[in-house]
Design a protein around this motif. Structure first.
Motif, short mmCIF file in Angstrom:
data_model
loop_
_atom_site.label_atom_id
_atom_site.label_comp_id
_atom_site.label_asym_id
_atom_site.label_seq_id
_atom_site.Cartn_x
_atom_site.Cartn_y
_atom_site.Cartn_z
N THR A 141 85.77 36.43 38.26
CA THR A 141 86.78 36.80 39.26
C THR A 141 86.74 38.24 39.71
N SER A 142 86.09 39.12 38.97
CA SER A 142 86.00 40.53 39.38
C SER A 142 84.79 41.16 38.71
N VAL A 143 84.06 41.99 39.47
CA VAL A 143 82.87 42.66 38.95
C VAL A 143 82.90 44.14 39.33
N LEU A 144 82.19 44.93 38.55
CA LEU A 144 82.18 46.37 38.77
C LEU A 144 80.89 46.95 38.21
N LEU A 145 80.21 47.76 39.01
CA LEU A 145 79.04 48.49 38.56
C LEU A 145 79.46 49.89 38.13
N SER A 146 79.01 50.30 36.96
CA SER A 146 79.33 51.63 36.47
C SER A 146 78.63 52.69 37.31
N LEU A 147 79.36 53.74 37.65
CA LEU A 147 78.76 54.87 38.36
C LEU A 147 78.43 56.00 37.42
N VAL A 148 78.93 55.92 36.18
CA VAL A 148 78.70 56.94 35.16
C VAL A 148 77.56 56.52 34.25
N LYS A 149 77.60 55.27 33.81
CA LYS A 149 76.54 54.70 32.97
C LYS A 149 75.77 53.73 33.84
N LYS A 150 74.66 54.17 34.37
CA LYS A 150 73.96 53.45 35.44
C LYS A 150 73.53 52.04 35.08
#
Length: 365
Positions: A70-79
């Motif tokens: 239902t929700s996804v997110l790519l880390s911008l700190v830990k690539k």
């Protein structure tokens, strides 16, 4: 919640459709999507989680049987890190090997609708159908706070307040926008969308399209907060001070607005169940201070200050501000479940709709 008329093609401009890959991997509707400089991640029905390159080639895939992503997110700190919600469970993956999650958090008691991280990526917030928000300490890998007893219905959206490390905003199907200090479980500010100025309202408006809050977005500089509402409005708030202040509402979508995302400090895009995407420039509102609501037009915390907020029916202030701030409006082929803008030589938007594939549109900003 992911709830179409097609936009008039005469209003569409600066639009290009990229017919790339993104096909054959999702077995149901794509529900959510995120993008970084290198990759795209999408989640959907039947527990599908897919990682793609920007050309639409599948790089990796994971499936959680018997549930939806239902929700996804790519880390911008830990690539190399991907966050994904499956029903009431949050899972963390290494995008190089997504065969099994590296961490699993089971703090939410109901289906998660959105996950978000703060600027330093120390905390992750997950809003759910129980109206609660679980804030997880990603460094310590444990629950930090549970925010509850304010939303009386599904909490559909959460976002951290830029430049304010202990604050976040939430929105829900109780038509509330709530501003929290999550370190103290303190409600700093609360707005009932039913009390906003709405010159488009009719006696049966609430029954047909109540002002449920589907999505929130904060500008990178912390100047604005915008809320996507089921009644087709986008509520714009001044968030430069401690307490939110209603500025104006924008209205171009003919059905519920499902998504709002900032491209810059002043420009943002909205998408809706009317199969349309709109580009807005809030900097243009600064040239029309007479169209901005006065500071005392509405009081926070769901209370009235005794000043009527009902607009003069002969006036069309909000419509005029819409005309001022609307840059362009383009059409899509389906209702928009989720979308995310990104810059690759030009501004583009990756779109998840009711189909089982993603699409990319280029937009002239």
């Amino acid at each position: 919640m992911r709830s179409g008329v097609i936009c008039d093609p005469n209003v569409a401009r600066g639009l290009g459709m990229e017919s790339l890959g993104f096909q054959g991997e999702h077995t149901g509707s794509v529900l959510c999507v995120d993008v970084s400089e290198e990759v795209i991640v999408s989640g959907g029905e039947n527990g599908d989680l897919c990682l793609w390159n920007l050309e639409g080639k599948l790089l990796n895939k994971y499936r959680e049987e018997g549930t939806d992503c239902t929700s996804v997110l790519l880390s911008l700190v830990k690539k190399d890190v991907v966050y994904a919600a499956f029903n009431d469970v949050l899972k963390v993956f290494n995008r190089g090997d997504m065969s099994t999650p590296t961490d699993t958090f089971t703090y939410n008691s109901d289906e998660i609708n959105q996950i978000a991280v703060d600027e330093k990526e120390k905390y992750l917030a997950a809003s759910d159908d129980a109206g609660e928000i679980r804030v997880i300490d990603l460094t310590e890998k444990k629950l930090f706070k549970t925010l509850k007893n304010k939303h009386t219905n599904i909490c559909s959206s959460v976002c951290f307040r830029p430049l304010k490390p202990w604050e976040l905003f939430t929105g829900g199907l109780d038509s509330k926008v709530i501003h929290w200090d999550f370190s103290r479980h303190k409600c700093l500010n609360m707005f009932d969308m039913n009390e906003l100025n709405n010159p488009f309202e009719t006696p049966d408006s609430y029954m047909v399209s109540p002002p449920f809050v589907h999505h929130l977005a904060a500008s990178p500089n912390g100047k604005y907060l915008v809320a996507a509402l089921e009644n087709g409005l986008i509520a714009v708030f001044d968030s430069t001070r401690k307490h939110l202040r209603e500025l104006f509402s924008l209205h171009t979508h003919t059905q519920g607005v499902s998504q709002v995302h900032f491209l810059s400090d002043d420009k943002f895009v909205s998408g809706g169940n009317d199969c349309c995407i709109a580009l807005w420039d809030l900097s243009k509102s600064q040239d029309h201070p007479d169209l901005v609501l006065p500071a005392n037009a509405h009081a926070a915390n769901g209370t009235s200050n005794g000043i009527s907020s009902a607009p003069d029916p002969l006036e069309t202030k909000n419509q005029t501000m819409t005309d001022v701030c609307l840059v362009t409006k383009i059409e899509h082929t389906g209702k928009i479940n989720w979308m995310k803008p990104f810059h690759q030589e030009q501004w583009k938007i990756i779109i998840a709709d009711e189909s089982n594939k993603l699409s990319i549109k280029a937009i002239d900003v």
